[in-house]
Design an enzyme around this catalytic site. Structure first.
Site, PDB file in Angstrom:
ATOM      1  CG  HIS A 113      -3.180  -5.521  13.731  1.00  9.81           C
ATOM      2  ND1 HIS A 113      -4.093  -4.954  14.596  1.00  9.81           N
ATOM      3  CD2 HIS A 113      -2.146  -4.656  13.656  1.00  9.81           C
ATOM      4  CE1 HIS A 113      -3.622  -3.793  15.016  1.00  9.81           C
ATOM      5  NE2 HIS A 113      -2.439  -3.587  14.469  1.00  9.81           N
ATOM      6  CE  LYS A 130      -3.088 -15.106   7.062  1.00 14.45           C
ATOM      7  NZ  LYS A 130      -2.153 -14.296   6.260  1.00 14.45           N
ATOM      8  CD  GLU A 189      -4.804   3.234  12.305  1.00 14.08           C
ATOM      9  OE1 GLU A 189      -3.820   2.522  12.598  1.00 14.08           O
ATOM     10  OE2 GLU A 189      -5.026   3.642  11.160  1.00 14.08           O
ATOM     11  CD1 TRP A 228       1.913  -3.622  12.507  1.00 17.40           C
ATOM     12  CD2 TRP A 228       3.741  -2.877  13.553  1.00 17.40           C
ATOM     13  NE1 TRP A 228       1.501  -2.677  13.413  1.00 17.40           N
ATOM     14  CE2 TRP A 228       2.610  -2.202  14.074  1.00 17.40           C
ATOM     15  CE3 TRP A 228       5.002  -2.562  14.075  1.00 17.40           C
ATOM     16  CZ2 TRP A 228       2.698  -1.245  15.083  1.00 17.40           C
ATOM     17  CZ3 TRP A 228       5.081  -1.608  15.079  1.00 17.40           C
ATOM     18  CH2 TRP A 228       3.952  -0.970  15.566  1.00 17.40           C
ATOM     19  NE  ARG A 244      -0.302   0.087   4.957  1.00 11.21           N
ATOM     20  CZ  ARG A 244      -0.813   0.050   6.168  1.00 11.21           C
ATOM     21  NH1 ARG A 244      -2.123   0.099   6.339  1.00 11.21           N
ATOM     22  NH2 ARG A 244      -0.043  -0.027   7.231  1.00 11.21           N
ATOM     23  CG  ASN A 299      -4.507   5.164   6.996  1.00  9.68           C
ATOM     24  OD1 ASN A 299      -5.286   5.483   7.894  1.00  9.68           O
ATOM     25  ND2 ASN A 299      -3.595   4.224   7.144  1.00  9.68           N
ATOM     26  CD  GLU A 300      -0.694   4.945  10.370  1.00  8.21           C
ATOM     27  OE1 GLU A 300      -0.009   4.162   9.698  1.00  8.21           O
ATOM     28  OE2 GLU A 300      -0.951   4.748  11.571  1.00  8.21           O
TER      29      GLU A 300
HETATM   30  C1  GAL Z   1      -1.446   1.625  10.894  1.00  4.24           C
HETATM   31  C2  GAL Z   1      -2.357   1.737   9.696  1.00  4.24           C
HETATM   32  C3  GAL Z   1      -3.485   0.746   9.736  1.00  4.24           C
HETATM   33  C4  GAL Z   1      -2.984  -0.607  10.135  1.00  4.24           C
HETATM   34  C5  GAL Z   1      -2.291  -0.493  11.459  1.00  4.24           C
HETATM   35  C6  GAL Z   1      -1.788  -1.812  11.980  1.00  4.24           C
HETATM   36  O1  GAL Z   1      -0.156   2.051  10.564  1.00  4.24           O
HETATM   37  O2  GAL Z   1      -2.899   3.025   9.584  1.00  4.24           O
HETATM   38  O3  GAL Z   1      -4.098   0.700   8.465  1.00  4.24           O
HETATM   39  O4  GAL Z   1      -2.095  -1.040   9.166  1.00  4.24           O
HETATM   40  O5  GAL Z   1      -1.196   0.356  11.333  1.00  4.24           O
HETATM   41  O6  GAL Z   1      -1.115  -1.658  13.207  1.00  4.24           O
END
Ligand code: GAL
Length: 681
Positions: A371, A369, A320, A328, A124, A162-163
């Site tokens: 997360h 998946k 978020e 990750w 992305r 987004n971010e």
């Molecule tokens: C952020 C992102 C989200 C998702 C999340 C996972 O960086 O905006 O879409 O990827 O991390 O932790």
């Protein structure tokens, strides 16, 4: 220049017909699920107390399956369902992830790395912030969405992209090169001014024309540092420009809907100068994920604190965070009981008026998946969903704090983006210095002492503070130095550290001895740095131990008090910590890295001398974090247990809004209590 931060808050629907309160919700990705799931989602959202979701963040390919085909039917249906369920929508402009048809037709929108590789689609955010082709397609999508949903009753806010910059902050493409030159022409006007600023007399780098300039692509050796610093400034500005371009469309078509984008004030994410972006959004939003380690909770608090001050002290939106594990990190730790609510409420303590998660329903497929989410793979019959529902109830109990502002502390830590960028450039005395870590260590020391401290970005007025810690204030333009000297002489107590006051805004060293324009104020002069090797330490005669850095300090003013000296090594016998009375205030200098433990003792002494004390009873200090949100007729004390053992709150009074009982209570391990108390003044 004091920053002017606008503020327009979304009209969040009240859950269950109550008065509007705090926001609660998540990113919602219904396009990953069959239609049958959507009704169930809304039912569960209501059960959990959700009143806002961020919708369609990665839905470009679904909304616009081809250059001239649009599919809004599914989104109409979801918007209607959410509205019927009393859930507001923070609708994404959906531009974060360009679809394959676009990258196939226009591979020239793909970013290029410093080594010349093209970043492929497949994940992305594979777009160049400076690509005119990307911009055109993105704004077409934004226009289509804004026109379609302008009057939809569910729409409460716009969520731009987004971010921004999460994966594409540095692009070295030809588009970037062109935009960089334009940016430089604007900054310097003449090529001579640029040559002066970049110090191009060094290594035969003199430019005759702006057209000769490139981004700092892979070079044979260390690239020009001012070029690197300007490229950082430019890259942040390029994304800010994209933000403004999307916002312009939204303001034109939906002037009454507030606009935001989710910042990432967290950890080592440093490319985007959010203090500079804050004035571009109607309300500030942040995403935060914890990293395991001894300072994990301190870092959360530090980030939330900084976000609140980036937002000018006004309420902000936690867009978020995670209910439990992320996917990750090298090892993705599940949150223990209590941590989900504690982490959320610590953000509220620092001024968040909305608490949202990534994401509503845990994906069954795709890179995320594993997360966590509000509804995990296990479904609603799960500890996570039960904790989510309990948190929804707690947030309803906390409705009275909505709209209140954080009560400023008496002490602050100055957070300087430019120093962060510049102090960590290559070819420095050490490559080990971590700007944000040093600031965080000071913050941990404040927490350990139970003394509130605000983390304020440069540009925030500091006149109201009694003590200001400016760690590694590496970039010190003359005007900022003058402000600090004036503030100190008027009664402020300034504390600064190694590698501060070293360069001006062009990354040119201040001459005549370090720390340049602060020499006189501090009453010291440093001729040479003496950084330490990884296995070296620098013992001090007060029992402390330094790492990373020492300075060879000469005291130049007899009024200077030497608080500690080095006992061995290159700096043996020389001052390590100093303090000089200056006007009605004082200026202290810490020449080595002491870490959170070492700084706690040093800070205790400096606070005592400045007359700044803890607001907490002795037994609570260091064990619970205190933040205060000030309402019109009451203060709200948030007490957050920093550890895994109960903390008795004897001596802390107030009526519990959430998490505790009247009067003497015990703060459970990882627990939070919120006490309503008479307003302080
Ligand atoms: C952020 C992102 C989200 C998702 C999340 C996972 O960086 O905006 O879409 O990827 O991390 O932790």
């Amino acid at each position: 220049m004091p920053r002017t931060i606008p503020h327009r808050w979304p009209r969040l629907p009240a859950a269950d017909g109550a008065a509007p309160g705090l926001g609660y919700g998540a990113d919602y990705n219904p396009d990953q699920w069959p239609r049958e799931t959507w009704r169930e989602d809304v039912r569960l959202m209501r059960e959990a107390g959700v009143n806002v979701v961020s919708l369609a963040i990665f839905s470009w390919a679904r909304i616009q399956p081809g250059p001239d085909t649009w599919d809004f039917g599914w989104l109409d249906e979801v918007m209607d369902l959410l509205h019927a369920g009393g859930i507001g929508v923070d609708l994404a402009t959906a531009t974060a992830s360009p679809p394959p048809w676009l990258t196939t037709a226009h591979p020239e929108i793909l970013p290029v790395t410093a080594t010349g590789e093209i970043v492929s689609p497949g994940a992305r955010q594979h777009w160049r912030p400076t690509s005119p082709v990307f911009r055109e397609h993105a704004l077409r999508l934004v226009t289509a969405l804004a026109e379609r949903y302008a009057d939809h009753p569910a729409l409460v806010a716009w969520h731009i992209s987004n971010e921004l910059g999460c994966h594409n902050i540095y692009d070295y493409s030809d588009d970037a090169a062109r935009a960089f030159r334009t940016w430089l022409r604007h900054r310097y006007t003449t090529i001579d001014a640029l040559n002066d600023a970049w110090g191009t007399a060094f290594w035969s780098q003199r430019y005759n024309d702006f057209d000769q300039i490139l981004p700092p692509r892979l070079a044979a050796s260390h690239p020009n540092p001012t070029q690197q610093l300007d490229f950082k400034r430019f890259s942040s500005d390029a994304l800010k420009d994209h933000l403004r371009a999307e916002r312009a469309v939204l303001r034109r078509l939906t002037p009454d809907i507030p606009v935001t984008t989710n910042f990432m004030v967290v950890g080592e994410t440093k490319g985007m100068h959010y203090a500079d972006w804050a004035a571009e959004v109607d309300f500030v939003s942040n995403d935060h994920y914890t990293h395991p380690g001894p300072q994990s909770l301190d870092e959360l608090s530090f980030s939330a604190n900084l976000v609140g001050n980036i937002a000018g002290g006004r309420p902000w939106f936690l867009m978020e965070h995670s209910t439990s594990a992320v996917n990750w990190q090298p090892v993705n730790r599940a949150k223990r009981p209590g941590e989900l609510a504690r982490d959320s409420l610590l953000h509220v303590a620092h001024g968040a008026d909305a608490v949202c998660f990534f994401q509503w329903r845990q994906s069954a497929a795709g890179a995320e998946k594993y997360h966590s989410a509000m509804v995990p793979h296990a479904g609603p019959d799960s500890d996570v969903f039960r904790a989510v529902t309990r948190l929804g109830a707690t947030l309803r109990d906390l409705a009275p704090v909505t709209g209140t502002r954080r009560r400023p502390a008496r002490a602050a830590i100055l957070f300087d983006w430019e120093s962060w960028w510049a102090s960590e450039l290559d070819s420095h005395p050490t490559s080990r210095l971590r700007y944000r870590q040093e600031a965080l260590d000071w913050y941990s020391a404040f927490l350990a002492l139970g003394v509130r401290a605000d983390v304020v970005p440069t540009g925030t007025p500091v006149d109201g503070y009694d003590l200001l810690v400016a760690p590694v204030l590496h970039v010190l333009p003359a005007a900022l130095a003058q402000d600090l000297v004036r503030w100190t002489e008027n009664g402020g107590h300034l504390v600064t550290t190694y590698f501060s006051g070293i360069v001006d805004e062009n990354d040119h060293a201040w001459l005549g001895g370090y720390p340049g324009p602060l020499r006189e104020l501090l009453g010291i002069r440093i001729e040479e740095f003496a950084p330490l090797l990884d296995d070296e330490t620098a013992p001090l005669d007060d029992g402390g131990t330094g790492t990373l850095w020492t300075d060879l300090i000469t005291v130049t003013d007899p009024a200077v008090e030497v608080l500690a000296r080095y006992t061995t090594g290159h700096a043996e016998g020389r001052p390590a910590l100093t303090r000089r009375p200056a006007g009605r205030g004082s200026a202290a200098y810490v020449s080595t890295r002491l870490g959170p433990g070492g700084l706690t003792g040093v800070l205790a002494g400096l606070l005592a001398r400045a007359g700044v004390t803890s607001e907490l009873p002795e037994e609570v200090r260091g064990r619970a974090e205190l933040t205060i949100r000030a309402g019109e007729d009451a203060d709200y004390w948030f007490l957050v247990n920093r550890g895994d053992t109960p903390v008795p709150l004897d001596g802390v009074t107030g009526r519990a809004l959430a998490g505790g009982t009247e009067g003497a209570a015990v703060l459970a391990p990882r627990g939070v209590t919120v006490l309503r108390r008479p307003a302080a003044d």
